[in-house]
Design an enzyme around this catalytic site. Structure first.
Site, short mmCIF file in Angstrom:
data_model
loop_
_atom_site.label_atom_id
_atom_site.label_comp_id
_atom_site.label_asym_id
_atom_site.label_seq_id
_atom_site.Cartn_x
_atom_site.Cartn_y
_atom_site.Cartn_z
N ASN A 22 1.02 -1.26 0.03
CA ASN A 22 -0.12 0.28 0.10
C ASN A 22 0.74 1.14 -0.14
O ASN A 22 1.22 1.68 1.08
CB ASN A 22 -0.76 0.25 1.23
CG ASN A 22 -2.59 0.90 1.28
OD1 ASN A 22 -1.80 1.78 0.27
ND2 ASN A 22 -2.24 1.45 3.22
N LYS B 123 0.25 4.17 -0.57
CA LYS B 123 -0.43 4.95 0.02
C LYS B 123 -0.60 6.41 -0.83
O LYS B 123 -0.09 6.29 -2.15
CB LYS B 123 0.32 5.40 1.74
CG LYS B 123 -0.50 4.38 2.46
CD LYS B 123 -0.42 4.91 3.63
CE LYS B 123 -0.19 2.86 4.98
NZ LYS B 123 -0.17 3.73 6.30
N HIS C 263 -10.02 1.27 5.06
CA HIS C 263 -8.87 0.91 5.37
C HIS C 263 -8.54 2.45 6.71
O HIS C 263 -9.80 3.84 7.10
CB HIS C 263 -7.80 2.19 4.42
CG HIS C 263 -6.06 1.95 5.64
ND1 HIS C 263 -5.79 3.23 6.27
CD2 HIS C 263 -4.55 1.26 4.92
CE1 HIS C 263 -4.24 2.60 6.14
NE2 HIS C 263 -4.26 1.37 5.65
N GLU D 94 -7.16 4.96 7.49
CA GLU D 94 -6.48 6.65 7.12
C GLU D 94 -8.07 6.76 6.57
O GLU D 94 -8.77 8.13 6.66
CB GLU D 94 -5.64 6.51 6.50
CG GLU D 94 -4.95 6.43 7.75
CD GLU D 94 -3.52 5.38 6.35
OE1 GLU D 94 -3.42 5.76 5.44
OE2 GLU D 94 -2.18 5.23 6.79
N GLU E 263 -5.12 -5.20 10.11
CA GLU E 263 -4.55 -3.85 10.62
C GLU E 263 -5.07 -2.75 12.15
O GLU E 263 -5.62 -2.19 12.02
CB GLU E 263 -4.48 -2.79 9.84
CG GLU E 263 -3.77 -3.43 8.53
CD GLU E 263 -3.92 -2.12 7.15
OE1 GLU E 263 -2.14 -2.69 6.98
OE2 GLU E 263 -4.07 -1.65 7.45
N GLY F 283 2.26 2.43 11.59
CA GLY F 283 3.51 3.29 10.98
C GLY F 283 3.87 3.76 12.51
O GLY F 283 4.39 5.38 12.34
N SER G 275 3.60 -1.92 10.29
CA SER G 275 4.67 -2.03 10.98
C SER G 275 5.54 -3.07 10.52
O SER G 275 6.33 -3.39 10.91
CB SER G 275 5.19 -1.44 12.45
OG SER G 275 4.51 -0.12 12.64
P1 13P Z 1 3.21 1.06 7.83
O1 13P Z 1 3.65 -0.12 7.18
O2 13P Z 1 4.20 1.56 7.11
O3 13P Z 1 2.65 0.89 9.75
O4 13P Z 1 0.97 0.97 7.56
C1 13P Z 1 0.34 -0.42 7.45
C2 13P Z 1 -0.57 -0.22 6.81
O5 13P Z 1 -1.48 1.38 6.77
C3 13P Z 1 -1.15 -0.75 5.04
O6 13P Z 1 -2.03 -0.71 4.73
#
Ligand code: 13P
Length: 249
Positions: free
Chosen positions: A10, A12, A98, A100, A167, A173, A210
């Protein structure tokens, strides 16, 4: 191992045409025999979808979008992309739910409509679920996951086009990951919810939050996990390859 292991990148809101070049090594490696069990899916921003589809055409890598609008038909929705448009450009997957985007206002009901729209367009869905730190501290994780699944999958009868991505929001992150024991417990809990709802249908659950080229050695021990949804570390092809190689070796 007969089942496929998913490695979902991903990206982002990162990446441009220059960073697209960096995936060449992943494309080359994906063609090797030992990678046959690895199902690699890249989810770049919308602006790169077309370029990714073209670049990965002769490889075993597939492409997905990071979100979609819930409406199927074209319409006056400025800034939005429909699942139909994603399908037509050659992507096969779409991430929905997601955290976010949940933070930006995606409710379970909205997510449900998006999933229905994606499936009606024959896209596979990477359906994200997970609790935040307050919910975890208040021992509400089970309830949250159950609600996200029940409301997000209303009217959905089959889950063969859905990959569940667990997740935990507090892991995204942050570098923080729960213990293997706890993670295994949560995955089994999700499997249990799915078993009750979808009976004998096969479920696939990936973990995200992470994941990197170091902790993968530990995470891969959890046999109930069907793969990984990788954010930050997937933007660096060397690290992403490391994650894949260390898992399948
Ligand atoms: P990270 O691997 O940067 O923690 O992000 C995870 C994520 O949100 C994948 O969709």
């Amino acid at each position: 191992m007969t089942n496929k292991i998913f490695f979902i990148a991903n990206w982002k809101m990162f990446g441009d045409l220059k960073s697209l070049k960096s995936i060449k090594r992943v494309i080359n490696l994906s063609k090797k025999k030992k990678f046959l069990n690895a199902k690699i899916i890249y989810c770049p921003p919308y602006t790169l979808l077309n370029s990714f589809v073209i670049k990965t055409k002769k490889s075993r890598i597939t492409v997905g979008a990071q979100n979609c609008h819930h409406k199927i038909d074209p319409g006056p929705y400025t800034g939005s992309i429909s699942s139909n448009m994603i399908k037509k450009i050659g992507a096969k997957y779409v991430i929905i739910g997601h955290s976010e985007n949940r933070l930006n206002g995606d409710t379970n009901e909205e997510i449900n409509k998006k999933i229905q729209s994606a499936i009606s367009n024959n896209l596979s869905v990477i359906f994200c679920i997970g609790e935040n730190m307050t919910e975890k501290k208040n021992k509400k994780t089970n309830l949250v996951l159950r609600n996200q699944i029940n409301l997000g999958l209303r009217k959905i009868k089959k889950i063969d086009k859905i990959i569940f991505a667990y997740e935990p929001i507090w892991s995204i992150g942050t570098g923080k990951i729960m213990s293997n024991n706890e993670l295994k417990k949560q995955i089994l809990n999700i499997k249990n919810i799915l078993k009750n709802k979808f009976k004998k249908q096969k479920n696939r659950i990936v973990y995200g939050g992470s994941v990197n080229d170091k902790n993968i050695i530990n995470l891969k021990q959890i046999k109930e996990i069907n793969g990984f949804l990788v954010g930050g570390a997937s933007q660096n092809s060397n690290k992403f390859i490391d994650i894949i190689e260390k898992t399948i070796n």
